[in-house]
Design an enzyme around this catalytic site. Structure first.
Site, PDB file in Angstrom:
ATOM      1  CE1 TYR A 297      -8.105  -5.716   2.640  1.00 29.59           C
ATOM      2  CE2 TYR A 297      -5.971  -6.352   3.788  1.00 29.59           C
ATOM      3  CZ  TYR A 297      -6.618  -5.526   2.793  1.00 29.59           C
ATOM      4  OH  TYR A 297      -5.979  -4.568   2.213  1.00 29.59           O
ATOM      5  CD  GLU A 298      -8.235  -7.464  -1.795  1.00 28.77           C
ATOM      6  OE1 GLU A 298      -8.452  -6.941  -2.947  1.00 28.77           O
ATOM      7  OE2 GLU A 298      -6.880  -7.825  -1.742  1.00 28.77           O
TER       8      GLU A 298
ATOM      9  CB  SER B 147      -0.873   0.091   1.129  1.00 29.38           C
ATOM     10  OG  SER B 147      -1.692  -1.018   1.337  1.00 29.38           O
TER      11      SER B 147
ATOM     12  CG  HIS C 282      -4.545  -7.459   0.975  1.00 28.93           C
ATOM     13  ND1 HIS C 282      -4.672  -6.738  -0.104  1.00 28.93           N
ATOM     14  CD2 HIS C 282      -3.181  -7.094   1.606  1.00 28.93           C
ATOM     15  CE1 HIS C 282      -3.739  -5.713  -0.172  1.00 28.93           C
ATOM     16  NE2 HIS C 282      -2.909  -5.908   0.761  1.00 28.93           N
TER      17      HIS C 282
ATOM     18  CG  ASN D 203      -0.024   2.764  11.658  1.00 23.61           C
ATOM     19  OD1 ASN D 203       0.064   2.407  10.287  1.00 23.61           O
ATOM     20  ND2 ASN D 203      -0.403   2.159  12.562  1.00 23.61           N
TER      21      ASN D 203
ATOM     22  CG  MET E 182      -4.116  -6.049   7.776  1.00 23.40           C
ATOM     23  SD  MET E 182      -5.423  -5.147   7.434  1.00 23.40           S
ATOM     24  CE  MET E 182      -5.734  -4.084   8.849  1.00 23.40           C
ATOM     25  CB  SER E 183      -0.231  -8.205   3.096  1.00 26.66           C
ATOM     26  OG  SER E 183       1.127  -7.230   3.256  1.00 26.66           O
TER      27      SER E 183
ATOM     28  CG  HIS F 159      -3.010  -2.439  -3.247  1.00 32.08           C
ATOM     29  ND1 HIS F 159      -2.132  -3.146  -3.270  1.00 32.08           N
ATOM     30  CD2 HIS F 159      -3.406  -2.212  -2.141  1.00 32.08           C
ATOM     31  CE1 HIS F 159      -1.489  -3.406  -2.010  1.00 32.08           C
ATOM     32  NE2 HIS F 159      -2.312  -2.553  -0.991  1.00 32.08           N
TER      33      HIS F 159
ATOM     34  CB  ALA G 234       1.765  -0.115   4.356  1.00 27.87           C
TER      35      ALA G 234
ATOM     36  CG  HIS H 127      -6.352   2.904   3.354  1.00 30.15           C
ATOM     37  ND1 HIS H 127      -5.428   1.643   3.592  1.00 30.15           N
ATOM     38  CD2 HIS H 127      -6.505   3.054   2.148  1.00 30.15           C
ATOM     39  CE1 HIS H 127      -5.028   1.535   2.457  1.00 30.15           C
ATOM     40  NE2 HIS H 127      -5.762   2.073   1.483  1.00 30.15           N
TER      41      HIS H 127
HETATM   42  N1  HPA Z   1      -2.033  -2.639  11.460  1.00 27.16           N
HETATM   43  C1  HPA Z   1      -2.371  -3.594  10.559  1.00 27.16           C
HETATM   44  N2  HPA Z   1      -2.130  -3.253   9.528  1.00 27.16           N
HETATM   45  C2  HPA Z   1      -1.667  -2.086   9.032  1.00 27.16           C
HETATM   46  C3  HPA Z   1      -1.063  -1.313  10.124  1.00 27.16           C
HETATM   47  C4  HPA Z   1      -1.688  -1.522  11.586  1.00 27.16           C
HETATM   48  O1  HPA Z   1      -1.446  -0.541  12.292  1.00 27.16           O
HETATM   49  N3  HPA Z   1      -0.647   0.020   9.341  1.00 27.16           N
HETATM   50  C5  HPA Z   1      -0.597  -0.443   8.084  1.00 27.16           C
HETATM   51  N4  HPA Z   1      -0.954  -1.550   7.920  1.00 27.16           N
END
Ligand code: HPA
Length: 284
Positions: A84-85, A29, A82, A247, A223-224, A60, A112, A259
């Site tokens: 989650y998709e 991302s 992903h 973050n 998440m990947s 993406h 990310a 996001h």
């Molecule tokens: N958690 C999960 N996935 C992420 C985060 C997070 O804080 N930041 C970017 N992808």
């Protein structure tokens, strides 16, 4: 089935691109801009590749870019699939397996991620040295296809040490050059090392979950990446993982996570990140 699916996708790609694929790159991302570095690019939308799912996530692009970077044949995934998709793990792993069938020897997985380490602020990059698979499923569950790899793959060293050294050397070199030319950015201090913890998403974590994963030894959450790293190691590819820290984990900074912010931080480090990737690809 899994091997045939990868072979079918590889055949289609070969019909559009005749060059070698030595190194594969998956862009996470906010990091898609690196695909512009590819020389003489052939772009193939995922929807044209047999078996590939569609990327539904904002940020993406959803295409494969094939070509050359510094003399090295590359396949760059601009956007990934992903869990989650709603994709099955087979779909999440298909691009990596396709790169393996195309002859790739190395893969660079980027993402990310949120930081769990107070010494690693947003804007940092983290070399993934190991991972925790907390997605609730192992992507290789199901019948094993011996043409891809063994039933019980060793995961002692998922992330290749030589590639990690090459990444660290590249960071040091860029830092020194920037310093010599009077630019202040210290990439050396930006590149950290740590354990990446993969969660299924799509929610970001709760503060209690972040406290748990910190106790478990995770340095970053995302998440990947882990399903792709497992698929790549299964096939014997050398894997490098780099997280772009966008973050702090939930509850660590007093701010909520969104996001857009994740995407903006990706864009902020894109220049460093691109330069680093370029050198890793050409020097390792
Ligand atoms: N958690 C999960 N996935 C992420 C985060 C997070 O804080 N930041 C970017 N992808």
């Amino acid at each position: 089935m899994s091997y045939e699916n990868a072979a079918r996708a590889a055949d289609y790609i070969r019909s559009k691109y005749a060059g070698d694929v030595e190194t594969a790159v998956v862009l996470g991302s906010g990091l898609g801009a690196f695909a512009e570095t590819v020389e003489n690019p052939v772009r193939i939308p995922y929807e044209d590749i047999p078996g590939f799912a569609r990327s539904t996530v904002h940020g993406h692009a959803g295409q494969l870019v094939l070509g050359v970077i510094g003399g090295v044949g590359v396949a760059v995934q601009q956007g990934r699939f992903h869990y989650y998709e709603g994709c099955e793990m087979q779909q999440v792993m298909l691009p990596v397996r396709t790169f393996g069938v195309l002859g790739a020897k190395r893969i660079i997985l980027t993402n990310a991620a949120g930081s769990l380490n107070t010494d690693m602020p947003p804007g940092s990059l983290m070399l993934i040295t190991d991972h925790l698979n907390m997605m609730g499923v192992n992507p290789l569950r199901g019948p094993n296809d011996d043409r891809l790899g063994p039933r019980f793959p060793d995961m002692t060293e998922v992330y290749d040490r030589e590639m990690q050294s090459a990444a660290e050397k590249a960071a040091t070199d860029i830092s020194r050059e920037r310093h010599e030319s009077g630019r202040d950015a210290e990439l050396q201090d930006i590149l950290h090392r740590g354990t990446y913890c993969a969660l299924s998403g799509p929610t970001y974590e709760t503060p209690a979950e972040i406290r748990l994963y910190r106790k478990l030894g995770a340095d970053a959450v995302g998440m990947s990446t882990v399903p792709e790293a497992i698929a790549a190691r299964h096939m014997g590819l050398r894997v490098l993982g780099i997280s772009c820290i966008t973050n702090f984990g939930a509850g660590m900074s007093g701010q909520n996570i969104d996001h857009e912010e994740v995407m903006e931080t990706g864009a902020r480090v894109a220049e460093f990140f691109g330069e680093l990737l370029l050198r890793i690809i050409t020097n390792s």
